[in-house]
Design a protein around this motif. Sequence first.
Motif, PDB file in Angstrom:
ATOM      1  N   SER A  86       0.827  -1.204   0.000  1.00 21.26           N
ATOM      2  CA  SER A  86       0.000   0.000   0.000  1.00 21.26           C
ATOM      3  C   SER A  86       0.862   1.255   0.000  1.00 21.26           C
ATOM      4  CB  SER A  86      -0.860  -0.025   1.273  1.00 21.26           C
ATOM      5  OG  SER A  86      -1.245   1.274   1.655  1.00 21.26           O
ATOM      6  N   VAL A 129       2.744  -1.933   3.834  1.00 26.03           N
ATOM      7  CA  VAL A 129       4.113  -1.710   3.379  1.00 26.03           C
ATOM      8  C   VAL A 129       4.090  -1.110   1.987  1.00 26.03           C
ATOM      9  CG1 VAL A 129       6.300  -2.839   2.751  1.00 26.03           C
ATOM     10  CG2 VAL A 129       5.071  -3.575   4.806  1.00 26.03           C
ATOM     11  N   SER A 130       4.826  -0.018   1.808  1.00 23.67           N
ATOM     12  CA  SER A 130       4.913   0.682   0.524  1.00 23.67           C
ATOM     13  C   SER A 130       6.281   0.428  -0.096  1.00 23.67           C
ATOM     14  CB  SER A 130       4.749   2.188   0.779  1.00 23.67           C
ATOM     15  OG  SER A 130       5.117   2.933  -0.365  1.00 23.67           O
ATOM     16  N   GLY A 132       7.494   2.808  -2.139  1.00 22.55           N
ATOM     17  CA  GLY A 132       8.000   4.140  -2.443  1.00 22.55           C
ATOM     18  C   GLY A 132       6.864   5.112  -2.691  1.00 22.55           C
ATOM     19  N   TYR A 134       5.082   6.674  -4.840  1.00 20.70           N
ATOM     20  CA  TYR A 134       4.450   6.766  -6.153  1.00 20.70           C
ATOM     21  C   TYR A 134       3.335   5.740  -6.140  1.00 20.70           C
ATOM     22  CZ  TYR A 134       8.112   3.278  -6.264  1.00 20.70           C
ATOM     23  OH  TYR A 134       8.940   2.243  -5.915  1.00 20.70           O
ATOM     24  N   VAL A 135       2.393   5.856  -7.071  1.00 19.86           N
ATOM     25  CA  VAL A 135       1.230   4.966  -7.035  1.00 19.86           C
ATOM     26  C   VAL A 135       1.248   4.015  -8.227  1.00 19.86           C
ATOM     27  CG1 VAL A 135      -1.292   4.855  -6.998  1.00 19.86           C
ATOM     28  CG2 VAL A 135      -0.114   6.694  -5.785  1.00 19.86           C
ATOM     29  N   GLY A 139      -0.980  -4.036  -6.485  1.00 18.08           N
ATOM     30  CA  GLY A 139       0.027  -4.434  -5.513  1.00 18.08           C
ATOM     31  C   GLY A 139       0.969  -5.528  -5.997  1.00 18.08           C
ATOM     32  N   ALA A 142       4.587  -4.584  -6.636  1.00 19.49           N
ATOM     33  CA  ALA A 142       5.173  -4.227  -5.333  1.00 19.49           C
ATOM     34  C   ALA A 142       5.518  -5.500  -4.555  1.00 19.49           C
ATOM     35  CB  ALA A 142       4.203  -3.351  -4.549  1.00 19.49           C
TER      36      ALA A 142
HETATM   37  N1  SAH Z   1      -6.222   4.717  -3.715  1.00 18.03           N
HETATM   38  C1  SAH Z   1      -4.937   4.349  -3.286  1.00 18.03           C
HETATM   39  C2  SAH Z   1      -4.073   3.795  -4.420  1.00 18.03           C
HETATM   40  C3  SAH Z   1      -4.564   2.493  -4.968  1.00 18.03           C
HETATM   41  S1  SAH Z   1      -3.464   1.828  -6.140  1.00 18.03           S
HETATM   42  C4  SAH Z   1      -4.241   5.571  -2.687  1.00 18.03           C
HETATM   43  O1  SAH Z   1      -4.439   6.681  -3.211  1.00 18.03           O
HETATM   44  O2  SAH Z   1      -3.484   5.427  -1.729  1.00 18.03           O
HETATM   45  C5  SAH Z   1      -3.983   0.152  -6.220  1.00 18.03           C
HETATM   46  C6  SAH Z   1      -3.157  -0.840  -5.423  1.00 18.03           C
HETATM   47  O3  SAH Z   1      -1.813  -0.805  -5.857  1.00 18.03           O
HETATM   48  C7  SAH Z   1      -3.113  -0.589  -3.928  1.00 18.03           C
HETATM   49  O4  SAH Z   1      -4.212  -1.166  -3.296  1.00 18.03           O
HETATM   50  C8  SAH Z   1      -1.806  -1.236  -3.525  1.00 18.03           C
HETATM   51  O5  SAH Z   1      -1.973  -2.624  -3.238  1.00 18.03           O
HETATM   52  C9  SAH Z   1      -0.946  -1.100  -4.782  1.00 18.03           C
HETATM   53  N2  SAH Z   1       0.060  -0.023  -4.690  1.00 18.03           N
HETATM   54  C10 SAH Z   1       0.021   1.165  -5.335  1.00 18.03           C
HETATM   55  N3  SAH Z   1       1.083   1.915  -5.058  1.00 18.03           N
HETATM   56  C11 SAH Z   1       1.845   1.205  -4.201  1.00 18.03           C
HETATM   57  C12 SAH Z   1       3.076   1.455  -3.536  1.00 18.03           C
HETATM   58  N4  SAH Z   1       3.753   2.599  -3.678  1.00 18.03           N
HETATM   59  N5  SAH Z   1       3.567   0.497  -2.734  1.00 18.03           N
HETATM   60  C13 SAH Z   1       2.906  -0.677  -2.556  1.00 18.03           C
HETATM   61  N6  SAH Z   1       1.733  -0.966  -3.152  1.00 18.03           N
HETATM   62  C14 SAH Z   1       1.199  -0.047  -3.976  1.00 18.03           C
END
Ligand code: SAH
Length: 232
Positions: A86, A129-130, A132, A134-135, A139, A142
């Motif tokens: 996340s 756990v992220s 970094g 950025y989106v 998941g 990641a």
């Molecule tokens: N609405 C969320 C983003 C969802 S992206 C927000 O704004 O925080 C969809 C999925 O991608 C997430 O549920 C997560 O499992 C994964 N994901 C996106 N970016 C991530 C990151 N930087 N690190 C780990 N998982 C990521």
Amino acid sequence: MAWHINILTLFPEMFPGPLGQSLSGRALERGDWSYTALNIRDFATDRHKTVDDTPFGGGAGMVMRPDVIEKALLSLPQPGRRIYMSPRGRVLDQRLVEELAALPALTVLCGRYEGVDQRVLDACEFEEVSIGDYVLSGGEPAAMILMDACIRLLAGVMGNAATPDEESFAASTGGLLEYPHYTRPAEWRTADGRTLDVPDILRSGDHAKVEQWRRDQALALTRARRPDLLKK
Ligand code: SAH
């Protein structure tokens, strides 16, 4: 005991993906690690196999349902530590990687769309756990990054057993960035006609001096690029 990871995902066929190649791929074949990729959709209870729904409170996108994710998790004989990939999570670093690689089992939940219902994260005690700031769209990539970083630390996975703890961020090297590397040719003539040498000290055969040079380089690089690491 081999390292096992359970993956909860809507796209189980993405695994092992790149982890089926090279060092991690051979380690998988040898049984140094194993994985179970569960399709969350298999745990949907209605005839349409619904795994997501619109968010309460309105807004764009879809949210993954808590009940279906819980069922998937409960089907695992040994879930171990639970992690939700996340962007809101604690940022993955080598210290956490070392911790996770030492566990006998863990479960990683991969979100899609807007993410997952908050209640399942709370009720089933998922740590976030992220990888970094950025989106991603899901998941799964990641999770693969987390897995790759753990797998290379498993005993016997790297050909040269000494390698993993000499690298950047390793606790054993004080968490510094790594020194620069050089290989043959010792004198390299570039396409535009410059001749670039290897630092003399590396060819001196004086191991103590080489070690000192590498430590100095690691420290200088870390100071210049990542002063935050020195504070840690
Ligand atoms: N609405 C969320 C983003 C969802 S992206 C927000 O704004 O925080 C969809 C999925 O991608 C997430 O549920 C997560 O499992 C994964 N994901 C996106 N970016 C991530 C990151 N930087 N690190 C780990 N998982 C990521």
